[in-house]
Enzyme design. Structure first.
Site, PDB file in Angstrom:
ATOM      1  N   LYS A  84     -24.261 -15.101  -0.692  1.00 12.33           N
ATOM      2  CA  LYS A  84     -24.480 -15.105   0.685  1.00 12.33           C
ATOM      3  C   LYS A  84     -22.928 -15.084   1.560  1.00 12.33           C
ATOM      4  O   LYS A  84     -21.969 -15.652   0.726  1.00 12.33           O
ATOM      5  CB  LYS A  84     -25.210 -16.268   1.117  1.00 12.33           C
ATOM      6  N   TYR A  97       3.472 -23.272  20.182  1.00  9.77           N
ATOM      7  CA  TYR A  97       2.707 -23.813  21.514  1.00  9.77           C
ATOM      8  C   TYR A  97       2.575 -25.364  21.689  1.00  9.77           C
ATOM      9  O   TYR A  97       2.472 -25.933  20.571  1.00  9.77           O
ATOM     10  CB  TYR A  97       1.376 -23.324  21.830  1.00  9.77           C
TER      11      TYR A  97
END
Length: 365
Positions: free
Chosen positions: A32, A259
């Site tokens: 999956k 940042y």
């Protein structure tokens, strides 16, 4: 500049290793979520080479994609929204995990004169997710048996899922499951396979192996345990995430990086720019902590991970544009593991590999 290298031989090896350990009649390879980020079609084929006898996916769309790619092994899909149509699944011989009476009836309605619906009934045993509640077992088993007599449906399996809270909690769930299996037999159902164990229980709880195990994370060479790594389990990590240095600059002492300037250089230093970011699945939570290897030396992300890139402060170590940067792979090769990135991000290794984004090409080895 970005690549996720997928060692298909490692997936085959891991499947074979766990198949030999568990010794079950059937072995369900869980592919999956694009095989936990490794590429569902190629991973499924590699697992089948290693001895898997069935495949497991979450939803019908994943199963149909495998069929479209030519994968003809038995496939089960077990998570369905209320809008899910089962006709294509039944036509393509996809087995359906059933968690409600409504789903059972929908599956039966999808049957055709030449193709009955093949289902596995999921029993809720304590995880509190999907699955048939114990108070509904009698009604669902009875209706399933009637649909079998009509020839529109066949119950091939009964299954559940463990919480992995502790071995004793898992044993409680196993005992509840055994009660449900006995009730199904009492209603006239004769499923060919029962399964409840995923990777952790397949390894640590032999009595939960039953007719089959459903192995996911172990296929990809990652450990589900905190106290044992992949090597302890005889497994080889299949994914290596790497990129190449995109830019290099020399900066003075105290220079802010990325940042918020959460990292500043300690003396004159060289900064290497790596073109991977949280848009690629590199967790921002690992800012300032995620490990990498460049030229055989280990460093950590300097400052915040941005959407498309992050910076590594390498100090006075030599680095050039184009140098390989390995975020994680097989520790036996001297690189960080996905588990180390999980620890840096406060998550689990399952998430680290599964979240790697679509713009990172998967390159099968």
């Amino acid at each position: 500049m970005r690549q996720a290298l997928i060692d298909l031989d490692a997936i085959t090896h891991n499947t074979r290793t766990l198949r030999e350990l568990t010794g079950t009649r059937e072995f369900i390879a869980v592919v999956k979520a694009d095989a936990y980020g490794h590429g569902a079609v190629s991973a499924a084929r590699a697992a089948l080479v290693g001895g898997a006898t069935r495949l497991g996916v979450a939803d019908v769309e994943e199963a149909l994609a495998l069929r479209a790619a030519g994968v003809d092994a038995p496939i089960m899909a077990w998570l369905h929204g209320p809008e899910t149509e089962f006709a294509d699944a039944v036509a393509q011989d996809v087995q359906l995990g059933i968690s409600s009476l409504r789903q059972l009836r929908d599956a039966a309605r999808a049957a055709t004169e030449g193709q009955s619906a093949v289902v596995h009934l999921k029993l809720e045993t304590g995880l509190a997710r999907n699955g048939l509640a114990p108070q509904d077992w009698s009604a669902v088993f009875g209706e399933a048996a009637a649909l079998e007599r009509e020839g529109v449906l066949r119950v091939d399996g009964l299954f559940s899922h463990l919480s992995n809270t502790s071995l004793e909690d898992d044993r409680v769930q196993l005992r509840r499951f055994e009660v449900g299996v006995a009730a199904a037999h009492g209603a006239g159902l004769t499923p060919s396979v029962t399964h409840i164990a995923a990777t952790a229980a397949a390894i640590d709880l032999p009595e939960a192996r039953l007719d089959a195990v459903r192995v996911g994370i172990g296929l990809y060479g990652l450990s589900p345990f905190e106290d044992r790594d992949a090597a302890d389990l005889g497994l080889r990590p299949a994914m290596t995430l790497r990129a190449r240095v995109a830019a290099v600059r020399r900066v003075p002492d105290g220079h802010g990086v990325s940042y918020g300037y959460t990292h500043r250089t300690d003396g004159d230093s060289t900064l290497a720019l790596v073109p991977l970011g949280y848009a690629d699945g590199v967790p921002r939570q690992a800012s300032g902590a995620g490990p990498v290897v460049i030229r055989g030396e280990r460093f950590r992300v300097g400052g915040r991970i941005a959407m498309d890139q992050f910076v590594v402060d390498v100090g006075d170590h030599p680095v050039e544009v184009g140098d390989e940067v390995v975020l994680f792979g097989d520790p036996a090769a001297g690189v960080p593991s996905a588990t180390e990135w999980a620890d840096a991000a406060g998550t689990i290794n399952y998430e680290i590999v599964t979240r790697i984004g679509a713009r990172v090409p998967r390159v099968a080895l």
